[in-house]
Design a protein around this motif. Structure first.
Motif, short mmCIF file in Angstrom:
data_model
loop_
_atom_site.label_atom_id
_atom_site.label_comp_id
_atom_site.label_asym_id
_atom_site.label_seq_id
_atom_site.Cartn_x
_atom_site.Cartn_y
_atom_site.Cartn_z
N THR A 265 26.27 32.89 44.48
CA THR A 265 26.88 34.56 44.36
C THR A 265 26.28 34.37 43.60
O THR A 265 25.24 34.33 42.88
N GLU A 266 26.85 36.19 42.60
CA GLU A 266 26.52 37.02 41.85
C GLU A 266 26.94 35.64 40.45
O GLU A 266 25.90 36.05 39.56
N LYS A 267 27.68 35.13 40.65
CA LYS A 267 28.73 34.08 39.36
C LYS A 267 27.24 33.36 39.30
O LYS A 267 27.42 32.08 38.46
N GLY A 268 26.80 32.97 40.35
CA GLY A 268 26.14 31.37 40.39
C GLY A 268 26.34 31.01 41.43
O GLY A 268 26.90 31.19 42.93
N ALA A 269 26.58 29.48 41.71
CA ALA A 269 27.20 28.08 42.31
C ALA A 269 28.75 28.74 43.25
O ALA A 269 29.41 29.24 42.52
N LYS B 3 35.10 37.68 31.47
CA LYS B 3 34.53 36.73 32.43
C LYS B 3 34.62 37.21 33.98
O LYS B 3 34.52 36.95 35.00
N VAL B 4 34.09 38.73 33.89
CA VAL B 4 34.08 39.21 34.82
C VAL B 4 32.83 39.68 35.49
O VAL B 4 32.10 39.54 37.35
N ILE B 5 32.09 39.14 34.94
CA ILE B 5 30.30 39.36 35.55
C ILE B 5 29.54 38.07 34.22
O ILE B 5 30.49 38.33 32.92
N PRO B 6 29.06 37.50 34.10
CA PRO B 6 28.13 36.00 33.80
C PRO B 6 27.68 37.06 32.56
O PRO B 6 27.06 36.47 31.77
N GLU C 214 23.50 41.81 34.50
CA GLU C 214 24.36 41.60 35.41
C GLU C 214 25.10 43.15 36.16
O GLU C 214 24.76 43.47 36.79
N GLY C 215 25.04 43.06 34.97
CA GLY C 215 26.54 44.31 34.56
C GLY C 215 25.62 45.47 34.65
O GLY C 215 25.31 46.73 35.48
N ARG C 216 24.81 45.87 33.93
CA ARG C 216 23.67 47.11 34.70
C ARG C 216 22.14 47.21 35.66
O ARG C 216 22.07 48.06 36.06
N ARG C 217 22.29 46.26 36.37
CA ARG C 217 22.17 46.07 37.54
C ARG C 217 23.30 46.69 38.27
O ARG C 217 22.19 46.93 39.64
N LEU C 218 23.80 45.82 38.21
CA LEU C 218 25.69 46.41 39.19
C LEU C 218 25.83 48.23 38.61
O LEU C 218 25.22 48.60 39.75
N ILE C 219 25.67 48.46 37.72
CA ILE C 219 25.42 50.20 37.70
C ILE C 219 24.05 50.53 38.06
O ILE C 219 24.55 52.11 39.42
N GLN C 220 23.36 49.96 37.73
CA GLN C 220 21.72 51.47 38.42
C GLN C 220 22.06 50.94 39.94
O GLN C 220 21.29 51.60 40.64
N GLY D 176 48.73 49.77 33.19
CA GLY D 176 49.21 47.98 32.74
C GLY D 176 48.12 47.01 33.12
O GLY D 176 48.02 46.20 32.44
N SER D 177 47.44 47.49 33.58
CA SER D 177 45.92 46.61 34.67
C SER D 177 44.71 47.66 34.70
O SER D 177 44.95 49.08 34.89
N MET D 178 43.40 47.36 34.89
CA MET D 178 42.82 47.77 34.51
C MET D 178 41.63 47.24 35.77
O MET D 178 41.81 45.75 35.88
N LEU D 179 41.79 48.07 37.42
CA LEU D 179 40.66 46.90 38.03
C LEU D 179 38.91 47.52 38.39
O LEU D 179 38.91 48.72 38.36
N VAL D 180 38.55 46.35 38.66
CA VAL D 180 37.20 46.24 38.65
C VAL D 180 36.88 46.04 39.96
O VAL D 180 37.14 45.04 40.15
N ARG D 181 36.05 46.90 40.56
CA ARG D 181 35.40 46.49 41.50
C ARG D 181 34.10 46.01 41.66
O ARG D 181 33.32 47.43 41.31
N ARG D 182 33.09 45.04 42.17
CA ARG D 182 32.12 44.93 41.93
C ARG D 182 31.46 44.97 43.66
O ARG D 182 31.45 43.49 44.47
N GLY D 183 30.52 45.12 43.86
CA GLY D 183 30.21 46.04 44.73
C GLY D 183 31.10 46.10 45.92
O GLY D 183 31.45 47.11 45.50
N LYS D 184 31.12 45.76 47.41
CA LYS D 184 32.15 47.19 48.27
C LYS D 184 33.56 46.23 48.03
O LYS D 184 34.35 46.40 48.30
N LYS D 185 33.85 44.32 48.15
CA LYS D 185 34.80 43.55 48.21
C LYS D 185 35.41 42.67 47.15
O LYS D 185 36.14 41.67 47.38
N ASN D 186 34.32 42.50 45.51
CA ASN D 186 34.52 41.65 44.59
C ASN D 186 35.54 42.57 43.60
O ASN D 186 34.66 43.60 43.02
N TYR D 187 36.77 42.45 43.94
CA TYR D 187 37.72 42.42 43.16
C TYR D 187 38.81 41.93 41.38
O TYR D 187 38.00 41.06 41.70
N ASN D 188 38.66 42.84 40.47
CA ASN D 188 39.39 41.88 39.47
C ASN D 188 40.33 42.31 38.75
O ASN D 188 40.00 43.87 38.81
N ARG D 189 41.51 41.68 38.03
CA ARG D 189 42.29 43.15 37.40
C ARG D 189 42.49 42.44 35.84
O ARG D 189 42.31 41.13 36.00
#
Length: 406
Positions: free
Chosen positions: A232-236, A350-353, A357-363, A389-402
Motif C-alpha cells: 500500500t502507499e503506507k507500505g506492507a 499518520k494519515v500519510i507516511p 508522499e503527500g507532495r506526490r499525492l497533491i501533484q 467537528g472533524s476533517m475528512l481526508v481522502r487519498r486517491g479515490k477510496k482511502n478515507y481518514n477522519r
C-alpha cells in the motif's frame, strides 16, 4: 478422510513439491505432522504470511497436525532469500518482543487447543548449538557447490553474500531435522521463495535419519500482472490492526483488479469453490459484489466478524454519501496542531507516511479535504476545516481518514 492435497491443488496453493505421488498418498492415508516457519523480523505478520497460514489451516481441517515454528534463532542470522541486501540485525530484546506478538497472531488462525497444533521457537535448540559439533554433524552433509546454485544465494553473489547469511540454509535444514526427531514432523510447507531451504531440510533428514521427508511450497500472492500483492502507499499490508486498520485492510481487497477476484477468493477465503467460481465469473458492475464478498471474508478471518462489519459499513457509508462516520478510520490531534501546513498535519496524524508522499499525492490530484481537491502543498489547515467537528481526508479515490481535535 478427504485428501487435502486435492483441495490445495484445486484452490491454487501448490507451486512446487517433492515426491508428488508419495505426498498425495501420505496425506490421504495418514495424519501427519508438518511445519511452517515464521521469522520474527517485525512485530506483526503481513499479508505475504497469510497464504502459508491458510495452507496450514486447510491441512489442520483435514486432520493433520501443524507446527508453527517462530524463528527466534534463525532471525538472528537473517534469510537472504528474495533480498538484494543483508537484513538489518535485530537485538535480542526486539526479537523477543516480535516473537511474543507473532505468537498471538498465529493463534487466531490455528487451533492450538489440546495439542491439535504445536507452537515452538527454534531459539530453543539453535542458541545452544556448539559450532564445531554442528559443522561436523550437519555441515558435512551440505555441498557448497550445490548451495551456490540455489536461487536464494545465486542472486546475491554479484552484490555480496555474507558468511553469516550463508549459514541460514544449514540452520533451516537443521530445524526440520530437529522437528522430525522431536515431533515426528515429516513435511515442511512455506512460500515458494523458500524452496531451496526446504529441499535442504528434507534431504538432510533422508541422509541423517534414512526416513522419508517432504517439502511443498505455496504460490506467492501476485496479481494478474505478476506483481506482488499486499503493498500500500503506507507500505506492507499488515495483519496487526494498529499497523493497518481493518478499514484500510477491507478497502485493499475491495479495490483489487477484476481479474484477481477469483484467485483471491480461492486462496484467501474458505468459501466453497462452486461459490468462488460463481463470484469470479461475474462481469461489469456485478464484479463489485464479488469484491465486497472478498473484502468482507478476508477481513473477517484476520480481524473478526465485528471489525469486518464495521469496515463494510464505513465503506458503504462513504460511497453512498451517508453521514454515519463512526467506523471510518479516525485519528485525533491536539488543538495546537491547527494552523500547521497540510503536509505537516497529515504526517503528524499518520494519515500519510511522509511529506514526500503527500507532495506526490497533491501533484497527481489525489488528495482531497472535505471533498475539496488540495492543489497547494503549502496550504495551511485552519480551524475552519473542522467546522463540523472533524476533517475528512481522502487519498486517491477510496482511502478515507477522519481527523478530529481533542
Amino acid at each position: 478422510m478427504s485428501n487435502v492435497f486435492d483441495i490445495l491443488k484445486e484452490r491454487g496453493y501448490i507451486k512446487q513439491l517433492t515426491h508428488e505421488d508419495e505426498i498425495k498418498k501420505i496425506l490421504e492415508d495418514e495424519k501427519i505432522t508438518f511445519y511452517i516457519g515464521f521469522d520474527p523480523t517485525a512485530d506483526s505478520l503481513h499479508i505475504g504470511h497469510f497464504l502459508p497460514l491458510m495452507m496450514m489451516a486447510h491441512m489442520q481441517r483435514a486432520g493433520h497436525r501443524p507446527i508453527a515454528l517462530v524463528g527466534g534463532g534463525t532471525v538472528m542470522v537473517g534469510d537472504p532469500s528474495g533480498k538484494t541486501d543483508m537484513r538489518k540485525m535485530l537485538s535480542k530484546e526486539i526479537i523477543e518482543s516480535n516473537v511474543a506478538s507473532i505468537k498471538g497472531q498465529l493463534s487466531k488462525f490455528i487451533d492450538f487447543d489440546k495439542e491439535k497444533a504445536i507452537l515452538v521457537n527454534n531459539a530453543e535448540w539453535l542458541s545452544k548449538l556448539n559450532y564445531i559439533e554442528f559443522l561436523r554433524d550437519i555441515g558435512v552433509h551440505f555441498s557448497v557447490n550445490r548451495m551456490l546454485t540455489a536461487e536464494c544465494f545465486k542472486q546475491r553473489l554479484e552484490k555480496g553474500l555474507s558468511f553469516l547469511e550463508f549459514n541460514y540454509m544449514l540452520m533451516q535444514g537443521y530445524d526440520f531435522l530437529e522437528l522430525n526427531r522431536r515431533y515426528g514432523c515429516v513435511m515442511e510447507l512455506g512460500g515458494d521463495d523458500q524452496w531451496s531451504n526446504m529441499l535442504a531440510g528434507a534431504d538432510l533428514i533422508r541422509r541423517k535419519e534414512s526416513k522419508p521427508a517432504f517439502a511443498m511450497t505455496c504460490t506467492l500472492l501476485t496479481n494478474s500482472e505478476g506483481k506482488k500483492m499486499g503493498k500500500t502507499e503506507k507500505g506492507a499490508l499488515w495483519l496487526d490492526k494498529n499497523k493497518t486498520t481493518p478499514y484500510e485492510f477491507y478497502q485493499y481487497w475491495r479495490n483489487v483488479y477484476d481479474a484477481d477476484v477469483e484467485k483471491c477468493l480461492a486462496l484467501l477465503t474458505f468459501l466453497p469453490m462452486d461459490e468462488v467460481k460463481r463470484l469470479g465469473s461475474l462481469e461489469g458492475a456485478e464484479i463489485n459484489e464479488a469484491k465486497k464478498v472478498l473484502a468482507y471474508e478476508v477481513t473477517k478471518l484476520i480481524h473478526g466478524e465485528e471489525e469486518a462489519k464495521k469496515a463494510k459499513e464505513a465503506s458503504e457509508t462513504l460511497f453512498s454519501g451517508g453521514c454515519n462516520m463512526d467506523n471510518v478510520p479516525t485519528c485525533t490531534i491536539s488543538k495546537d496542531k491547527i494552523n500547521l501546513p497540510v503536509l505537516d498535519l497529515l504526517v503528524e496524524a499518520k494519515v500519510i507516511p511522509s511529506k514526500g508522499e503527500g507532495r506526490r499525492l497533491i501533484q497527481q490530484g489525489g488528495l482531497n479535504i472535505n471533498d475539496n481537491k488540495v492543489t497547494d502543498v503549502k496550504l495551511i489547515v485552519t480551524e475552519e476545516f473542522f467546522e463540523h467537528g472533524s476533517m475528512l481526508v481522502r487519498r486517491g479515490k477510496k482511502n478515507y481518514n477522519r481527523i478530529v481535535i481533542e
